[in-house]
Design an enzyme around this catalytic site. Structure first.
Site, PDB file in Angstrom:
ATOM      1  N   LYS A   1       6.172   0.434  -5.199  1.00  0.00           N
ATOM      2  CA  LYS A   1       7.046   1.171  -6.122  1.00  0.00           C
ATOM      3  C   LYS A   1       8.129   0.279  -6.727  1.00  0.00           C
ATOM      4  O   LYS A   1       8.422   0.367  -7.922  1.00  0.00           O
ATOM      5  CB  LYS A   1       7.691   2.336  -5.366  1.00  0.00           C
ATOM      6  CG  LYS A   1       8.570   3.217  -6.205  1.00  0.00           C
ATOM      7  CD  LYS A   1       8.783   4.557  -5.524  1.00  0.00           C
ATOM      8  CE  LYS A   1       9.497   4.444  -4.185  1.00  0.00           C
ATOM      9  NZ  LYS A   1      10.947   4.313  -4.311  1.00  0.00           N
TER      10      LYS A   1
ATOM     11  N   ARG B   1       6.166  -8.655  12.222  1.00  0.00           N
ATOM     12  CA  ARG B   1       7.476  -8.036  12.405  1.00  0.00           C
ATOM     13  C   ARG B   1       7.279  -6.640  12.982  1.00  0.00           C
ATOM     14  O   ARG B   1       6.288  -5.973  12.716  1.00  0.00           O
ATOM     15  CB  ARG B   1       8.206  -7.906  11.059  1.00  0.00           C
ATOM     16  CG  ARG B   1       8.571  -9.218  10.411  1.00  0.00           C
ATOM     17  CD  ARG B   1       9.408  -8.945   9.173  1.00  0.00           C
ATOM     18  NE  ARG B   1       8.870  -7.780   8.445  1.00  0.00           N
ATOM     19  CZ  ARG B   1       9.569  -7.053   7.588  1.00  0.00           C
ATOM     20  NH1 ARG B   1      10.819  -7.338   7.333  1.00  0.00           N
ATOM     21  NH2 ARG B   1       9.022  -6.024   6.957  1.00  0.00           N
TER      22      ARG B   1
ATOM     23  N   ARG C   1       0.505  -8.500   7.242  1.00  0.00           N
ATOM     24  CA  ARG C   1       1.680  -9.321   6.947  1.00  0.00           C
ATOM     25  C   ARG C   1       2.146 -10.076   8.182  1.00  0.00           C
ATOM     26  O   ARG C   1       2.143  -9.574   9.289  1.00  0.00           O
ATOM     27  CB  ARG C   1       2.832  -8.425   6.466  1.00  0.00           C
ATOM     28  CG  ARG C   1       2.728  -8.076   5.013  1.00  0.00           C
ATOM     29  CD  ARG C   1       4.075  -7.902   4.383  1.00  0.00           C
ATOM     30  NE  ARG C   1       4.890  -6.865   4.986  1.00  0.00           N
ATOM     31  CZ  ARG C   1       5.659  -6.052   4.265  1.00  0.00           C
ATOM     32  NH1 ARG C   1       5.689  -6.147   2.951  1.00  0.00           N
ATOM     33  NH2 ARG C   1       6.410  -5.147   4.858  1.00  0.00           N
TER      34      ARG C   1
END
Ligand code: ZN
Length: 224
Positions: free
Chosen positions: A21, A167, A134
């Site tokens: 977004k 993470r 990621r």
């Protein structure tokens, strides 16, 4: 290249975490030459400038509470009435509740801006795959992606040879919870607007890059 926004439109962006977004909003801003207005920016700006609204918001946030609908509406009202929004704008992160949506609809009607909704619809499994791929470097913060931008052989950071890590924010159960929270909060709002605005676009963003997805949204807005 600035283009005319399709009409004097207030483009309301909705999309779950991982839908890209933010990137899409920036591309729209560049293409249509309209300001990008987000709740976070409005808050920061007012807190930094030490305005009355900023002081009130800061006191509430410092006490760990959520800023009320009323205060957010006043911040948005002040921002959207500024001259740079007269030809159109992109709203990101506002409105967040139906009450905010009702106040916004009145304001836009008063200002002669047409509310246009862009709802970025994504396949949950695609988001999970993208986000759980990621990795980041604990030392320098560089971000990698096992699929699209892998680290060096052995999973090392290109800059400093530190082993990259996942993470906590990118763990599947955390993402799932954020996704569910988003749906719970946003679905009623999306339903609210679906029955009220003439131009309501549900754009499916899939496997493509954020740039490709952004281009699809631009074309939808120009042709819709
Ligand atoms: Zn590094």
């Amino acid at each position: 290249m600035a283009n005319a926004t399709p009409g004097k439109a207030a483009i309301l962006m909705f999309g779950p975490p991982g839908s890209g977004k933010g990137t899409v909003s920036k591309v729209l801003m560049a293409r249509f030459g309209t300001p990008h207005v987000s709740t976070g920016d409005m808050l920061r700006e007012n807190v930094q400038a030490g305005t009355e609204l900023g002081r009130q918001a800061k006191a509430i946030m410092d006490s760990g509470k959520l800023v009320s609908d009323e205060l957010v509406n006043r911040l948005a009202d002040e921002r959207i009435r500024r001259a740079d929004c007269a030809g159109g704008l992109i709203l990101d992160g506002y409105p967040r509740t139906i009450e905010q949506g009702q106040v916004l609809m009145q304001l836009l009607a008063e200002l002669g801006l047409e509310p246009v909704v862009v709802f970025l619809d994504v396949d949950y499994n695609i988001i999970i795959r993208r986000l759980t791929a990621r990795r980041s470097c604990p030392k320098c913060g560089a971000v990698y992606n096992l699929e699209s931008k892998p680290p060096k052989a052995g999973g090392l950071c290109e800059a400093d040879d530190t082993p990259v890590a996942i993470r906590d924010d990118d763990r599947e159960e955390v993402i799932r919870q954020r996704f569910l929270n988003y749906e719970r909060q946003t679905q009623p709002l999306v339903d609210f607007f679906a029955g009220k605005v003439k131009r309501f676009f549900r754009v499916t963003v899939g496997e493509g890059s954020p740039q490709e997805n952004s281009e699809r949204v631009v074309q939808t807005l120009l042709n819709g």
